[in-house]
Design a protein around this motif. Structure first.
Motif, PDB file in Angstrom:
ATOM      1  N   TRP A 214      56.207  38.910   7.648  1.00  0.00           N
ATOM      2  CA  TRP A 214      56.102  39.284   9.038  1.00  0.00           C
ATOM      3  C   TRP A 214      54.774  39.980   9.338  1.00  0.00           C
ATOM      4  CZ3 TRP A 214      58.972  36.423  11.641  1.00  0.00           C
ATOM      5  CH2 TRP A 214      60.313  36.199  11.344  1.00  0.00           C
ATOM      6  N   TRP A 215      54.308  40.798   8.381  1.00  0.00           N
ATOM      7  CA  TRP A 215      53.050  41.502   8.602  1.00  0.00           C
ATOM      8  C   TRP A 215      51.932  40.512   8.888  1.00  0.00           C
ATOM      9  CZ3 TRP A 215      48.375  41.119   6.162  1.00  0.00           C
ATOM     10  CH2 TRP A 215      47.409  42.084   6.506  1.00  0.00           C
ATOM     11  N   TRP A 216      51.812  39.464   8.047  1.00  0.00           N
ATOM     12  CA  TRP A 216      50.751  38.475   8.219  1.00  0.00           C
ATOM     13  C   TRP A 216      50.849  37.802   9.585  1.00  0.00           C
ATOM     14  CZ3 TRP A 216      50.406  33.281   9.127  1.00  0.00           C
ATOM     15  CH2 TRP A 216      49.156  32.697   8.941  1.00  0.00           C
ATOM     16  N   ALA A 217      52.049  37.407   9.983  1.00  0.00           N
ATOM     17  CA  ALA A 217      52.234  36.725  11.267  1.00  0.00           C
ATOM     18  C   ALA A 217      51.819  37.623  12.429  1.00  0.00           C
ATOM     19  CB  ALA A 217      53.685  36.285  11.439  1.00  0.00           C
ATOM     20  N   GLU A 218      52.166  38.907  12.349  1.00  0.00           N
ATOM     21  CA  GLU A 218      51.811  39.820  13.445  1.00  0.00           C
ATOM     22  C   GLU A 218      50.316  40.141  13.458  1.00  0.00           C
ATOM     23  OE1 GLU A 218      54.734  42.641  15.184  1.00  0.00           O
ATOM     24  OE2 GLU A 218      55.348  42.763  13.082  1.00  0.00           O
ATOM     25  N   VAL A 219      49.766  40.489  12.321  1.00  0.00           N
ATOM     26  CA  VAL A 219      48.363  40.931  12.263  1.00  0.00           C
ATOM     27  C   VAL A 219      47.390  39.760  12.413  1.00  0.00           C
ATOM     28  CG1 VAL A 219      46.623  41.997  10.780  1.00  0.00           C
ATOM     29  CG2 VAL A 219      48.905  42.987  10.931  1.00  0.00           C
ATOM     30  N   LYS A 220      47.634  38.677  11.713  1.00  0.00           N
ATOM     31  CA  LYS A 220      46.678  37.570  11.694  1.00  0.00           C
ATOM     32  C   LYS A 220      46.859  36.577  12.832  1.00  0.00           C
ATOM     33  CE  LYS A 220      44.707  38.881   7.876  1.00  0.00           C
ATOM     34  NZ  LYS A 220      43.342  39.342   7.817  1.00  0.00           N
ATOM     35  N   ARG A 221      48.104  36.416  13.316  1.00  0.00           N
ATOM     36  CA  ARG A 221      48.350  35.393  14.340  1.00  0.00           C
ATOM     37  C   ARG A 221      48.873  35.962  15.655  1.00  0.00           C
ATOM     38  NH1 ARG A 221      51.492  30.519  12.476  1.00  0.00           N
ATOM     39  NH2 ARG A 221      50.683  29.796  14.446  1.00  0.00           N
ATOM     40  N   GLY A 222      49.167  37.257  15.707  1.00  0.00           N
ATOM     41  CA  GLY A 222      49.670  37.859  16.940  1.00  0.00           C
ATOM     42  C   GLY A 222      51.091  37.448  17.278  1.00  0.00           C
ATOM     43  N   LEU A 223      51.852  36.999  16.283  1.00  0.00           N
ATOM     44  CA  LEU A 223      53.243  36.585  16.496  1.00  0.00           C
ATOM     45  C   LEU A 223      54.180  37.739  16.164  1.00  0.00           C
ATOM     46  CD1 LEU A 223      53.045  33.075  14.798  1.00  0.00           C
ATOM     47  CD2 LEU A 223      53.196  33.544  17.248  1.00  0.00           C
ATOM     48  N   HIS A 224      55.202  37.923  16.979  1.00  0.00           N
ATOM     49  CA  HIS A 224      56.148  39.019  16.792  1.00  0.00           C
ATOM     50  C   HIS A 224      57.535  38.449  16.520  1.00  0.00           C
ATOM     51  CE1 HIS A 224      52.903  41.428  18.329  1.00  0.00           C
ATOM     52  NE2 HIS A 224      52.822  40.607  19.346  1.00  0.00           N
ATOM     53  N   PRO A 225      58.201  38.896  15.444  1.00  0.00           N
ATOM     54  CA  PRO A 225      59.525  38.358  15.120  1.00  0.00           C
ATOM     55  C   PRO A 225      60.583  38.848  16.102  1.00  0.00           C
ATOM     56  CG  PRO A 225      58.969  40.138  13.622  1.00  0.00           C
ATOM     57  CD  PRO A 225      57.761  39.898  14.476  1.00  0.00           C
TER      58      PRO A 225
ATOM     59  N   SER B  37      68.238  31.959  13.784  1.00  0.00           N
ATOM     60  CA  SER B  37      68.237  33.350  13.362  1.00  0.00           C
ATOM     61  C   SER B  37      66.989  34.114  13.809  1.00  0.00           C
ATOM     62  CB  SER B  37      68.376  33.428  11.840  1.00  0.00           C
ATOM     63  OG  SER B  37      68.561  34.747  11.429  1.00  0.00           O
ATOM     64  N   PHE B  38      65.820  33.517  13.590  1.00  0.00           N
ATOM     65  CA  PHE B  38      64.579  34.195  13.949  1.00  0.00           C
ATOM     66  C   PHE B  38      63.610  33.242  14.626  1.00  0.00           C
ATOM     67  CE2 PHE B  38      66.000  37.079  10.637  1.00  0.00           C
ATOM     68  CZ  PHE B  38      65.717  38.310  11.202  1.00  0.00           C
ATOM     69  N   VAL B  39      62.842  33.781  15.556  1.00  0.00           N
ATOM     70  CA  VAL B  39      61.707  33.076  16.136  1.00  0.00           C
ATOM     71  C   VAL B  39      60.516  34.034  16.099  1.00  0.00           C
ATOM     72  CG1 VAL B  39      63.115  31.642  17.657  1.00  0.00           C
ATOM     73  CG2 VAL B  39      62.176  33.777  18.520  1.00  0.00           C
ATOM     74  N   ALA B  40      59.321  33.484  16.185  1.00  0.00           N
ATOM     75  CA  ALA B  40      58.107  34.282  16.289  1.00  0.00           C
ATOM     76  C   ALA B  40      57.548  34.057  17.687  1.00  0.00           C
ATOM     77  CB  ALA B  40      57.110  33.870  15.224  1.00  0.00           C
ATOM     78  N   GLN B  41      57.214  35.153  18.375  1.00  0.00           N
ATOM     79  CA  GLN B  41      56.819  35.087  19.779  1.00  0.00           C
ATOM     80  C   GLN B  41      55.443  35.680  19.996  1.00  0.00           C
ATOM     81  OE1 GLN B  41      57.025  38.363  21.592  1.00  0.00           O
ATOM     82  NE2 GLN B  41      55.996  37.423  23.302  1.00  0.00           N
ATOM     83  N   ALA B  42      54.656  35.025  20.858  1.00  0.00           N
ATOM     84  CA  ALA B  42      53.366  35.538  21.320  1.00  0.00           C
ATOM     85  C   ALA B  42      53.254  35.139  22.782  1.00  0.00           C
ATOM     86  CB  ALA B  42      52.222  34.985  20.506  1.00  0.00           C
TER      87      ALA B  42
END
Length: 84
Positions: A1-12, A54-59
């Motif tokens: 999750w850290w990589w997705a948030e920091v590198k891609r701006g995606l929030h779980p 269960s989970f999605v990543a949102q930006a």
């Protein structure tokens, strides 16, 4: 999750997602509230497909499905009937 948030701006988000001909549906909520059951039922409708349960990543308005196995208990399978 850290990589997705920091590198891609995606929030779980703990949510299920279904895509349809006229747009998508995002069902957010805690574990055990019925997101998977409703999402599977919606995903079985003509012109719809289940994206995540269960989970999605949102930006912003962008949503990415997080694929993983779907777990549906016996009561949910009975409610869904043969489609389960």
């Amino acid at each position: 999750w850290w990589w997705a948030e920091v590198k891609r701006g995606l929030h779980p988000i703990h949510a299920a997602a279904v895509d349809g001909e006229r747009g998508g549906v995002l069902l957010a909520g805690g574990s055990g509230v019925g997101k998977s059951t409703v999402a599977v039922l919606l995903g079985l409708q003509p012109g719809c497909r289940l994206l995540a349960d269960s989970f999605v990543a949102q930006a912003g308005r962008h949503i990415e499905a997080i694929a993983e196995p779907i777990l549906i208990d016996g009561a949910a399978r009975a409610w869904l009937g043969p489609a389960a």
